[in-house]
Design a protein around this motif. Structure first.
Motif, short mmCIF file in Angstrom:
data_model
loop_
_atom_site.label_atom_id
_atom_site.label_comp_id
_atom_site.label_asym_id
_atom_site.label_seq_id
_atom_site.Cartn_x
_atom_site.Cartn_y
_atom_site.Cartn_z
N LEU A 16 -4.91 -16.01 6.83
CA LEU A 16 -5.27 -16.89 6.43
C LEU A 16 -5.89 -18.01 7.09
O LEU A 16 -5.99 -17.78 8.15
CB LEU A 16 -3.67 -17.92 6.26
CG LEU A 16 -3.11 -16.98 4.43
CD1 LEU A 16 -1.89 -17.31 4.69
CD2 LEU A 16 -3.34 -16.39 3.57
N PRO A 17 -6.88 -18.80 5.97
CA PRO A 17 -7.73 -19.67 6.86
C PRO A 17 -6.62 -20.82 7.31
O PRO A 17 -6.17 -20.63 5.97
CB PRO A 17 -8.89 -19.56 5.97
CG PRO A 17 -8.38 -19.11 5.13
CD PRO A 17 -7.76 -18.37 5.32
N LEU A 18 -7.35 -21.13 7.83
CA LEU A 18 -6.33 -22.78 8.52
C LEU A 18 -6.56 -23.80 7.70
O LEU A 18 -8.25 -23.97 7.98
CB LEU A 18 -5.95 -22.93 9.76
CG LEU A 18 -4.57 -23.83 10.31
CD1 LEU A 18 -3.72 -22.26 9.87
CD2 LEU A 18 -4.61 -23.66 12.20
N PRO A 19 -6.80 -24.82 6.56
CA PRO A 19 -6.71 -26.05 6.89
C PRO A 19 -7.73 -26.76 8.16
O PRO A 19 -6.95 -26.75 9.39
CB PRO A 19 -5.98 -26.66 5.90
CG PRO A 19 -4.57 -26.16 5.82
CD PRO A 19 -4.82 -24.65 7.30
N LEU A 20 -7.98 -27.66 8.05
CA LEU A 20 -9.30 -28.03 9.16
C LEU A 20 -8.11 -28.64 10.26
O LEU A 20 -7.72 -28.54 11.03
CB LEU A 20 -10.31 -28.56 9.08
CG LEU A 20 -11.70 -27.68 8.87
CD1 LEU A 20 -12.64 -28.05 8.21
CD2 LEU A 20 -11.91 -26.92 10.20
N GLY A 28 -0.82 -25.05 -0.12
CA GLY A 28 -2.00 -24.45 0.87
C GLY A 28 -1.45 -22.81 0.80
O GLY A 28 -2.79 -22.38 0.18
N LEU A 29 -0.87 -22.75 1.13
CA LEU A 29 -0.13 -21.77 1.45
C LEU A 29 -0.66 -21.05 0.10
O LEU A 29 -1.42 -19.23 -0.12
CB LEU A 29 1.17 -21.01 1.86
CG LEU A 29 1.19 -19.85 1.94
CD1 LEU A 29 1.03 -19.00 2.43
CD2 LEU A 29 3.53 -19.14 2.35
N LYS A 30 -0.36 -21.15 -1.32
CA LYS A 30 -0.13 -20.14 -2.48
C LYS A 30 -1.69 -20.82 -2.84
O LYS A 30 -2.27 -19.51 -3.76
CB LYS A 30 0.39 -21.02 -2.88
CG LYS A 30 2.19 -21.01 -3.37
CD LYS A 30 3.09 -20.84 -4.76
CE LYS A 30 2.83 -22.46 -4.78
NZ LYS A 30 3.23 -23.42 -5.95
N ALA A 31 -2.30 -21.16 -2.74
CA ALA A 31 -3.70 -20.99 -2.90
C ALA A 31 -4.55 -20.41 -2.54
O ALA A 31 -5.86 -19.69 -2.85
CB ALA A 31 -3.78 -22.78 -2.86
N ALA A 32 -3.84 -20.13 -1.04
CA ALA A 32 -4.70 -18.63 -0.08
C ALA A 32 -4.38 -17.54 -0.38
O ALA A 32 -5.04 -16.78 -0.01
CB ALA A 32 -4.55 -19.08 1.34
N LEU A 33 -2.93 -17.04 -1.25
CA LEU A 33 -2.65 -15.54 -1.05
C LEU A 33 -3.49 -15.59 -2.49
O LEU A 33 -4.03 -16.17 -3.44
CB LEU A 33 -1.29 -15.56 -1.52
CG LEU A 33 -0.36 -16.37 -0.61
CD1 LEU A 33 1.05 -16.70 -1.04
CD2 LEU A 33 -0.16 -15.28 0.70
N PRO A 34 -3.06 -14.04 -2.64
CA PRO A 34 -3.98 -13.23 -3.78
C PRO A 34 -3.36 -13.23 -4.86
O PRO A 34 -2.15 -13.73 -5.08
CB PRO A 34 -3.80 -12.33 -3.64
CG PRO A 34 -3.10 -11.42 -2.32
CD PRO A 34 -2.60 -13.18 -1.15
N PRO A 35 -3.55 -14.02 -6.46
CA PRO A 35 -3.55 -14.12 -6.94
C PRO A 35 -1.72 -13.56 -7.74
O PRO A 35 -1.10 -14.36 -8.02
CB PRO A 35 -4.18 -14.09 -8.03
CG PRO A 35 -5.64 -14.55 -8.01
CD PRO A 35 -4.58 -13.77 -6.98
N ALA A 36 -1.83 -12.55 -7.82
CA ALA A 36 -0.49 -11.51 -7.97
C ALA A 36 0.73 -11.96 -7.43
O ALA A 36 1.81 -12.47 -7.90
CB ALA A 36 -0.70 -10.11 -8.35
N LEU A 37 0.75 -12.34 -5.88
CA LEU A 37 1.66 -12.77 -5.15
C LEU A 37 1.65 -14.35 -5.00
O LEU A 37 3.44 -14.84 -5.30
CB LEU A 37 0.90 -12.62 -3.89
CG LEU A 37 1.90 -12.82 -2.70
CD1 LEU A 37 3.26 -11.98 -2.75
CD2 LEU A 37 1.46 -12.46 -1.06
N ALA A 38 0.14 -15.01 -5.04
CA ALA A 38 0.77 -16.88 -5.75
C ALA A 38 1.17 -17.30 -6.90
O ALA A 38 2.57 -18.29 -6.78
CB ALA A 38 -0.14 -17.38 -6.04
N GLU A 39 1.64 -16.11 -7.76
CA GLU A 39 2.37 -16.54 -9.30
C GLU A 39 3.52 -15.73 -8.57
O GLU A 39 4.80 -16.67 -9.45
CB GLU A 39 1.85 -15.37 -10.32
CG GLU A 39 0.88 -15.96 -10.98
CD GLU A 39 0.22 -15.15 -12.27
OE1 GLU A 39 0.78 -13.87 -12.49
OE2 GLU A 39 -0.58 -14.75 -12.20
N THR A 40 4.33 -15.21 -8.30
CA THR A 40 5.56 -14.82 -8.41
C THR A 40 6.63 -15.85 -6.61
O THR A 40 7.78 -15.45 -6.93
CB THR A 40 5.68 -13.47 -7.84
OG1 THR A 40 5.13 -13.07 -6.34
CG2 THR A 40 4.83 -12.62 -8.57
#
Lengths: 78, 153
Positions: A16-20, A28-40
Motif C-alpha cells: 500500500l502507498p503511505l500517506p505523505l 486510509g487503509l480501507k480507501a487503499a484496499l480493493p473495493p470487495a475487501l474494503a466493504e467487508t
C-alpha cells in the motif's frame, strides 16, 4: 490477508502507498484496499494485527512505512 | 517435557508419542488425542493456513495456560498446516501427568481451544457436480464456541 479475505483481495499480500505526512489510519487503509475487501473489513469479527501484534481496536490503528498489517477473519479452528 | 510445533509435512503421531512418553520419567498417566482429516462425502483435500506471527505464539500461550491450570509433567502439541488428504493426521495433543484426570482434562482443554480459538483458517476442496472441484472456506461452528465455554469457570 488471511483466509477468505485473501480471495476477496485476489492476493495474500498487497503493498500500500503511505500517506505523505501522517500514519495510515483505518479509513486510509480501507480507501487503499480493493473495493470487495474494503466493504467487508468493518465486520467486527475481523481483527487486525500490526507487525504480529493484535490490536484491541482496529478503528484506532496507525501504521507507518514498512509495517505489516494483517487482516484476520474469524478462525475456522484447527 | 514441552514440545509445541507447527508442521507443514505429514507426520506419524506414533513417532512423536513414544519419545514423548519416554521423556516423562515417572509419569502416572499419559493421554493422547489424534485428529485426522475426515472422509466427508466429496471432500478431496483440506488446507489449513496460518499466520506465522500469531499461530505458533498462540499455541505456546495455550500450553502455558494448560500448565497453569493442570498439574502436568509434559505436554506435546503438534498441528499441521498446508494441504492434507482425508485420513491424514492434522493434530496430536498428548499430556503426561502423575494422575489421569490432569492428563485427560489438559488434552480436552487444549483441543477445545485449538478448535475454536487458534489462528487457523481452513478450506476444503470439494468435488463439483458434473466434474472438477472447488475450494470452500470453512466458517466457525457454534459448537466450537460452546465447547470453549466449558472452560470459562
Amino acid at each position: 490477508m488471511l483466509g477468505k479475505l485473501a480471495d476477496l483481495a485476489m492476493a495474500s499480500t498487497i503493498d500500500l502507498p503511505l500517506p505523505l505526512s501522517k500514519p495510515l489510519d483505518w479509513e486510509g487503509l480501507k480507501a487503499a484496499l480493493p473495493p470487495a475487501l474494503a466493504e467487508t473489513v468493518d465486520d467486527p469479527r475481523i481483527r487486525v494485527a500490526i507487525n504480529g501484534a493484535l490490536l484491541p481496536n482496529k478503528l484506532k490503528m496507525q501504521a507507518g512505512a514498512g509495517d505489516e498489517i494483517a487482516l484476520l477473519p474469524p478462525v475456522s479452528g484447527g | 517435557m514441552r514440545d509445541i510445533r507447527l508442521l507443514d509435512q505429514m507426520f506419524l503421531p506414533g513417532t512423536l508419542i513414544g519419545p514423548f512418553t519416554q521423556a516423562n520419567k515417572g509419569l502416572g498417566g499419559v493421554c493422547t488425542f489424534v485428529g485426522e482429516v475426515r472422509y466427508d462425502e466429496g471432500v478431496e483435500a483440506l488446507e489449513l493456513t496460518h499466520y506465522e506471527p500469531l499461530t505458533l505464539p498462540g499455541m505456546h500461550a495455550l500450553a502455558d495456560r494448560a500448565f497453569e491450570r493442570f498439574t502436568l509433567m509434559g505436554l506435546l502439541m503438534v498441528h499441521r498446516v498446508g494441504q492434507m488428504r482425508p485420513g491424514e493426521p492434522i493434530v496430536c495433543v498428548s499430556a503426561a501427568a502423575l494422575h489421569r484426570r490432569d492428563a485427560i482434562d489438559a488434552v480436552d482443554f487444549c483441543m477445545d481451544h485449538l478448535k475454536s480459538a487458534a489462528w487457523f483458517w481452513k478450506r476444503e476442496k470439494r468435488a463439483k457436480e458434473g466434474g472438477g472441484s472447488e475450494w470452500h472456506w470453512i466458517e466457525p461452528r457454534e459448537q466450537d464456541h460452546s465447547d470453549l465455554a466449558r472452560w470459562q469457570s
